[in-house]
Motif scaffolding. Structure first.
Motif, PDB file in Angstrom:
ATOM      1  N   TYR A  40       0.819  -1.212   0.000  1.00 59.40           N
ATOM      2  CA  TYR A  40       0.000   0.000   0.000  1.00 59.40           C
ATOM      3  C   TYR A  40       0.855   1.265   0.000  1.00 59.40           C
ATOM      4  N   TYR A  41       1.803   1.346   0.928  1.00 60.66           N
ATOM      5  CA  TYR A  41       2.593   2.572   1.052  1.00 60.66           C
ATOM      6  C   TYR A  41       3.620   2.727  -0.066  1.00 60.66           C
ATOM      7  N   SER A  46       1.534   4.291  -2.814  1.00 61.48           N
ATOM      8  CA  SER A  46       1.209   5.703  -2.591  1.00 61.48           C
ATOM      9  C   SER A  46       2.452   6.591  -2.687  1.00 61.48           C
ATOM     10  N   HIS A  47       3.609   6.023  -2.421  1.00 60.36           N
ATOM     11  CA  HIS A  47       4.857   6.782  -2.508  1.00 60.36           C
ATOM     12  C   HIS A  47       5.373   6.889  -3.946  1.00 60.36           C
ATOM     13  N   LYS A  56       0.298  12.265  -6.524  1.00 63.43           N
ATOM     14  CA  LYS A  56       0.645  12.370  -5.103  1.00 63.43           C
ATOM     15  C   LYS A  56      -0.572  12.546  -4.196  1.00 63.43           C
ATOM     16  N   GLU A  57      -1.777  12.686  -4.755  1.00 59.64           N
ATOM     17  CA  GLU A  57      -2.973  12.781  -3.916  1.00 59.64           C
ATOM     18  C   GLU A  57      -3.208  11.493  -3.127  1.00 59.64           C
ATOM     19  N   TYR A  58      -2.761  10.361  -3.673  1.00 59.11           N
ATOM     20  CA  TYR A  58      -2.935   9.090  -2.957  1.00 59.11           C
ATOM     21  C   TYR A  58      -2.232   9.107  -1.603  1.00 59.11           C
ATOM     22  N   ALA A  59      -1.090   9.762  -1.535  1.00 57.22           N
ATOM     23  CA  ALA A  59      -0.321   9.811  -0.283  1.00 57.22           C
ATOM     24  C   ALA A  59      -1.086  10.537   0.820  1.00 57.22           C
ATOM     25  N   ALA A  66      -5.453   5.497   4.645  1.00 58.11           N
ATOM     26  CA  ALA A  66      -5.255   4.120   4.179  1.00 58.11           C
ATOM     27  C   ALA A  66      -6.504   3.261   4.379  1.00 58.11           C
TER      28      ALA A  66
END
Length: 176
Positions: A84-85, A88-89, A94-97, A101
């Motif tokens: 997951y991370y 997102s990284h 970058k909106e996912y970050a 979660a």
């Protein structure tokens, strides 16, 4: 089967791993629980059945049932979090970050062992799974909790050798 017995099954081209597997399981910078929890979590993350059974057999004499459960939990939770991370990284958007979660991960707060040990095991698994964001986070926590850079390095050495042995064993199985 023990790690020592498994070591004897490694091919000649993995001579360095044969030597390293014993050496990395000794450290002046980590406790026995930290060493063996790292080895168990790393073996589980490396996904080779023979290696995992050998490490678990040897770790049984070194870890309490609670520590064994926590090492398994570190491998399990990081298996989810690292994917997951890392996504997102690494994804361009970058909106996912910034999005929550929405994944249950309560074991991190109450692992059943010393928090520094659990975080160290999570760090080792994160290194195996290649999640830089998780490695940064867990490394900071373990350093803040008093584990030295040398201790961190020893844990990552354990993870790297365990993972490499798993890869060799998987390769041998594929070629059989």
């Amino acid at each position: 089967m023990s790690i020592e017995a498994l070591r004897g099954t490694l091919p000649d081209y993995a001579k360095d791993l044969k030597l390293n597997i014993s050496n990395v399981l000794q450290s002046d910078n980590l406790t026995a629980q930290q060493i063996w929890g790292t080895a168990l979590a790393s073996a589980l993350a490396s996904r080779n059945a023979a290696l995992t059974k050998a490490v678990a057999a040897d770790a049984d004499a070194q870890l309490s049932p609670e520590a064994q459960k926590a090492a398994r939990a570190a491998a399990a939770i990081m298996g989810m979090n690292n994917i997951y991370y890392r996504f997102s990284h690494l994804v361009s958007d970058k909106e996912y970050a910034g999005m929550p979660a929405k994944l249950r991960m309560t074991v991190i707060g109450k692992p059943g062992v010393d928090h520094a040990d659990f975080e160290l095991w999570s760090l080792a698994v994160s290194a195996i799974n290649g999640c830089g964001m998780c490695m940064d986070s867990h490394e900071k926590v373990v350093r803040d909790k008093g584990i030295s850079r040398e201790g961190v390095q020893d844990a990552i050495r354990i993870a790297s050798v365990i993972h490499a042995v798993a890869a060799v064993l998987d390769g041998m199985d594929a070629l059989a």
